[in-house]
Design a protein around this motif. Structure first.
Motif, PDB file in Angstrom:
ATOM      1  N   TYR A  42     -13.895   9.033 -33.483  1.00 43.25           N
ATOM      2  CA  TYR A  42     -13.413   8.193 -32.396  1.00 43.25           C
ATOM      3  C   TYR A  42     -12.819   9.077 -31.306  1.00 43.25           C
ATOM      4  O   TYR A  42     -12.232  10.126 -31.586  1.00 43.25           O
ATOM      5  CB  TYR A  42     -12.326   7.229 -32.885  1.00 43.25           C
ATOM      6  CG  TYR A  42     -12.806   6.181 -33.856  1.00 43.25           C
ATOM      7  CD1 TYR A  42     -12.930   6.458 -35.213  1.00 43.25           C
ATOM      8  CD2 TYR A  42     -13.118   4.892 -33.419  1.00 43.25           C
ATOM      9  CE1 TYR A  42     -13.368   5.499 -36.105  1.00 43.25           C
ATOM     10  CE2 TYR A  42     -13.549   3.918 -34.314  1.00 43.25           C
ATOM     11  CZ  TYR A  42     -13.674   4.230 -35.647  1.00 43.25           C
ATOM     12  OH  TYR A  42     -14.105   3.274 -36.529  1.00 43.25           O
ATOM     13  N   GLN A 100      -9.944   8.881 -28.331  1.00 50.70           N
ATOM     14  CA  GLN A 100      -8.814   8.094 -27.837  1.00 50.70           C
ATOM     15  C   GLN A 100      -8.263   8.748 -26.575  1.00 50.70           C
ATOM     16  O   GLN A 100      -7.544   9.739 -26.640  1.00 50.70           O
ATOM     17  CB  GLN A 100      -7.717   7.972 -28.901  1.00 50.70           C
ATOM     18  CG  GLN A 100      -6.586   7.045 -28.478  1.00 50.70           C
ATOM     19  CD  GLN A 100      -5.494   6.902 -29.524  1.00 50.70           C
ATOM     20  OE1 GLN A 100      -5.418   7.654 -30.495  1.00 50.70           O
ATOM     21  NE2 GLN A 100      -4.649   5.906 -29.363  1.00 50.70           N
ATOM     22  N   PRO A 143      -8.654   3.759 -29.580  1.00 46.11           N
ATOM     23  CA  PRO A 143      -9.790   4.602 -29.972  1.00 46.11           C
ATOM     24  C   PRO A 143     -11.124   3.934 -29.665  1.00 46.11           C
ATOM     25  O   PRO A 143     -11.252   2.717 -29.778  1.00 46.11           O
ATOM     26  CB  PRO A 143      -9.592   4.751 -31.491  1.00 46.11           C
ATOM     27  CG  PRO A 143      -8.151   4.457 -31.733  1.00 46.11           C
ATOM     28  CD  PRO A 143      -7.778   3.432 -30.720  1.00 46.11           C
ATOM     29  N   LEU A 162      -7.710  12.568 -27.428  1.00 53.03           N
ATOM     30  CA  LEU A 162      -7.435  12.813 -28.849  1.00 53.03           C
ATOM     31  C   LEU A 162      -8.682  12.375 -29.616  1.00 53.03           C
ATOM     32  O   LEU A 162      -9.138  11.239 -29.452  1.00 53.03           O
ATOM     33  CB  LEU A 162      -6.213  12.018 -29.300  1.00 53.03           C
ATOM     34  CG  LEU A 162      -5.799  12.154 -30.766  1.00 53.03           C
ATOM     35  CD1 LEU A 162      -5.272  13.562 -31.040  1.00 53.03           C
ATOM     36  CD2 LEU A 162      -4.731  11.112 -31.117  1.00 53.03           C
ATOM     37  N   LEU A 216     -10.279  11.488 -33.102  1.00 55.48           N
ATOM     38  CA  LEU A 216      -9.869  11.070 -34.441  1.00 55.48           C
ATOM     39  C   LEU A 216     -11.065  11.003 -35.377  1.00 55.48           C
ATOM     40  O   LEU A 216     -12.129  10.520 -35.002  1.00 55.48           O
ATOM     41  CB  LEU A 216      -9.207   9.693 -34.384  1.00 55.48           C
ATOM     42  CG  LEU A 216      -7.903   9.595 -33.605  1.00 55.48           C
ATOM     43  CD1 LEU A 216      -7.538   8.138 -33.359  1.00 55.48           C
ATOM     44  CD2 LEU A 216      -6.783  10.295 -34.358  1.00 55.48           C
TER      45      LEU A 216
END
Lengths: 115, 113
Positions: free
Chosen positions: A35, A37, A43, A88, A90
């Motif tokens: 994901y 984000q 996300p 970010l 993930l």
């Protein structure tokens, strides 16, 4: 049980470069999802890997690619980085045969900054 | 495709007060619904999930949520919040026939003393 681990924790790249992010799933899990984000957002699903193949993909360009290894760990590769790729990233792992819904466990993420 | 709307971007509340974080979804097929919490510099932790059965779902840390199919909502509630509940909360939906989980934009819950 170490849970889902990701490396590196932080990464700084410049536009046009390429990056590889890594993920080790929770022990016993065989499915890995990635994901993105962005700051202040939820996300967004990039893709999911199972049995070393990309099983499903979200709305991301081909610059985003991945791989799953026989030990179920996974890599996310992003080519020709853009400023907008700063986010970010993930990783989440799950067990395919867990039941009606295979719960995803998330790692702490890799913070990518593109300058 | 499914989508999620979290109606409040920020919710400030005093310690020991009740709180409700609102979530609406859209989908043309049956869905699974989730609430996740994200503390600073950490990944997502599952609070609770609705797969089927009872529409009132209880989760960790005293949270609960109610699935309302007619209103396509899945609001999160806690009767008495603590300072430690300060975090970002995400509602997510997954359709029963695919692996693409969609998240809302998040609600920042701030608990004040």
């Amino acid at each position: 049980d170490a849970g889902v681990t990701q490396s590196p924790t932080h990464l700084i790249k410049t536009r046009g470069q390429q990056v590889t992010l890594r993920c080790s799933p929770k022990s016993g899990h065989d499915t890995v999802s990635w994901y993105q984000q962005a700051l202040g957002q939820g996300p967004q699903f990039i893709f999911q890997y199972y049995e070393e193949e990309e099983r499903q993909r979200g709305n991301f360009p081909d610059r985003f690619s991945g791989h799953q290894f026989p030990n179920y760990s996974s890599e996310l590769n992003v080519n020709a980085l853009l400023l907008g790729d700063s986010a970010l990233y993930l990783c989440a792992s799950s067990l395919e045969l867990a039941g009606p819904y295979n719960e995803q466990f998330f790692g702490p993420g890799t913070r990518l900054t593109v300058l | 495709a499914q989508s999620v709307t979290q109606l409040d971007s920020q919710v400030p509340v005093f310690e020991e007060a009740p709180v409700e974080l609102r979530c609406n979804y859209s989908s043309s097929v049956s869905v699974y619904l989730f609430w996740y919490v994200q503390y600073p510099n950490q990944g997502l932790q599952l609070l609770l999930k609705y797969l089927s059965g009872s529409t009132l779902v209880k989760g960790i840390n005293g949270f609960e949520a109610e699935f309302n199919k007619s209103q396509t909502s899945f609001h999160l509630r806690k009767p008495s919040v603590h300072i430690s509940d300060t975090a970002e909360y995400f509602c997510a939906v997954s359709e029963s026939n695919n692996n693409d989980m969609r998240f809302g934009a998040g609600t920042r819950l701030t608990v004040k003393p």
